[in-house]
Design a protein around this motif. Sequence first.
Motif, PDB file in Angstrom:
ATOM      1  N   UNK A 219       0.829  -1.205   0.000  1.00  0.00           N
ATOM      2  CA  UNK A 219       0.000   0.000   0.000  1.00  0.00           C
ATOM      3  C   UNK A 219       0.868   1.261   0.000  1.00  0.00           C
ATOM      4  N   UNK A 220       2.163   1.111   0.318  1.00  0.00           N
ATOM      5  CA  UNK A 220       3.069   2.271   0.324  1.00  0.00           C
ATOM      6  C   UNK A 220       3.896   2.346  -0.952  1.00  0.00           C
ATOM      7  N   UNK A 221       3.710   1.354  -1.859  1.00  0.00           N
ATOM      8  CA  UNK A 221       4.555   1.308  -3.053  1.00  0.00           C
ATOM      9  C   UNK A 221       3.859   1.973  -4.239  1.00  0.00           C
ATOM     10  N   UNK A 222       4.431   3.083  -4.766  1.00  0.00           N
ATOM     11  CA  UNK A 222       3.820   3.757  -5.919  1.00  0.00           C
ATOM     12  C   UNK A 222       4.160   3.023  -7.222  1.00  0.00           C
ATOM     13  N   UNK A 223       3.582   3.508  -8.293  1.00  0.00           N
ATOM     14  CA  UNK A 223       3.790   2.895  -9.610  1.00  0.00           C
ATOM     15  C   UNK A 223       5.276   2.853  -9.987  1.00  0.00           C
ATOM     16  N   UNK A 224       5.980   3.950  -9.656  1.00  0.00           N
ATOM     17  CA  UNK A 224       7.393   4.040 -10.071  1.00  0.00           C
ATOM     18  C   UNK A 224       8.253   2.951  -9.427  1.00  0.00           C
ATOM     19  N   UNK A 225       7.831   2.440  -8.261  1.00  0.00           N
ATOM     20  CA  UNK A 225       8.618   1.405  -7.579  1.00  0.00           C
ATOM     21  C   UNK A 225       8.017   0.007  -7.762  1.00  0.00           C
TER      22      UNK A 225
ATOM     23  N   UNK B 288       0.301  -2.097  -7.542  1.00  0.00           N
ATOM     24  CA  UNK B 288      -0.565  -3.115  -6.925  1.00  0.00           C
ATOM     25  C   UNK B 288      -1.616  -2.466  -6.042  1.00  0.00           C
ATOM     26  N   UNK B 289      -1.220  -1.377  -5.345  1.00  0.00           N
ATOM     27  CA  UNK B 289      -2.206  -0.705  -4.495  1.00  0.00           C
ATOM     28  C   UNK B 289      -3.299  -0.058  -5.355  1.00  0.00           C
ATOM     29  N   UNK B 290      -2.893   0.385  -6.557  1.00  0.00           N
ATOM     30  CA  UNK B 290      -3.879   0.964  -7.466  1.00  0.00           C
ATOM     31  C   UNK B 290      -4.891  -0.085  -7.904  1.00  0.00           C
ATOM     32  N   UNK B 291      -4.399  -1.291  -8.241  1.00  0.00           N
ATOM     33  CA  UNK B 291      -5.291  -2.375  -8.664  1.00  0.00           C
ATOM     34  C   UNK B 291      -6.210  -2.785  -7.517  1.00  0.00           C
ATOM     35  N   UNK B 292      -5.610  -2.934  -6.319  1.00  0.00           N
ATOM     36  CA  UNK B 292      -6.426  -3.289  -5.142  1.00  0.00           C
ATOM     37  C   UNK B 292      -7.459  -2.206  -4.862  1.00  0.00           C
TER      38      UNK B 292
END
Lengths: 383, 48
Positions: free
Chosen positions: A158-164, A187-191
């Motif tokens: 949940x703390x990992x942005x697209x760039x990472x 992944x947080x975006x998909x979730x």
Amino acid sequence: MFLTGLASYAAYNPNLAPANDTTPGKGLLGSWLPTWPAGPSWLYWVNQGVHVSLGLVLIPIVLAKLWSVLPKLFEWPPARSLVHLADRASLLLLVGGAVFELVTGVMNIQYYYAWPFVFYQAHYYGAWVFIAAFVVHVAFRLRRMVTALRARSLIRELRTPLSATRPEPPDPDHLVSPDPAPPTISRRGALGMVAFSSLALLGLSVGQTIGGTARSTALLAPRGLQLGSGPNDFQVNKTAAMAGIGLVDDSWRLEVNGAVSRSISRAELLALPQHTARLPIACVEGWSTGVQTWTGVRLADLADLAGAAPDDQLFVESLQRGEGFGSVTLSAGQVRAADALLALRVNGADLSLDHGFPARIVVPAIPGVHNTKWVTRMTFLVG
Amino acid sequence: MSAMARRESAQLLALLAGFAVAGYAAIRLLAGNPVGIGAWFVGSAIVH
């Protein structure tokens, strides 16, 4: 979903009388279901609310799950062994069953009866096909699922942005692409997208289950568009016009059959001891009237009037014409429930014609369509 | 019998049991309208 669905079917008391049974050919798939209890009054309400709301919430989750395993659909060679072939065949039942259940369920709550089959039977047997495949599917993948979930920390994702966001390492099941394109969503975006979609579906439909003022928030639920007036201002499913009921005048008599037969006018019913019960009417599609205040004659008092035995069942017939639910058989437990009524009034006023004038059944925890309106005949039978 | 073979046999048995239950339900499901139900069911699996 499966358990609330099974309970929903059991609530019709299908094993009590053939007329109650929407799937008479069920055999071992339900002949063992127990008699449905006459309470607590919220039992059916909550069961249907959970069944319908949870089903809607699951739509984005099922779609996301199917998307995530899409590469497996094009697996090559299609069968490596007998077990592999059988496993893939069971996936047809699993995926076909899940989508079939969701599609028929959503169409039913939308009043869109466009199938070439009977909803009750298709949805019930379809659920058994699905659950058989589902249990086997999960049983042999549970350990792998737990391992996979433990491999990644939810908080860290949940703390990992697209760039990472990085692709996963190759897995033994070949779900990860061997040559992944750069990620377009974290992944947080998909979730988050799935969670937001599910919550949006819940938020725009749960009002129909709660009823009352919350009903206007249920933009995805078509029911609740036809209301009565004044004290009768709550949800009508089938109007008098739809049921072929014209004006019911003073010549109406209730026929009550038991050890003795009686013909009773509405004035005579009103002269009998009146009982008031605060009960909701909840329907199979998940909507509810919310709690209303019903007044009328206890079914138990009418049973005594007809000289019925304590364990007699009750067969109720309506003036209603046309197919489906013009009659119901109630269990002895339902007849003798303290709040089981032949209702004559609601919220301090006479029933409106659309709500079943001159008299309707109201029994705790039974499906909405079993609260028979425009009652003309009640017959107490040996169970 | 190796652990792998044991697992595979168990899985095959479980799958067959699943097919038995599903088949029992499917006979009833298809009794209503075989072509209509079949089309909707396979359609559901394909369309997704």
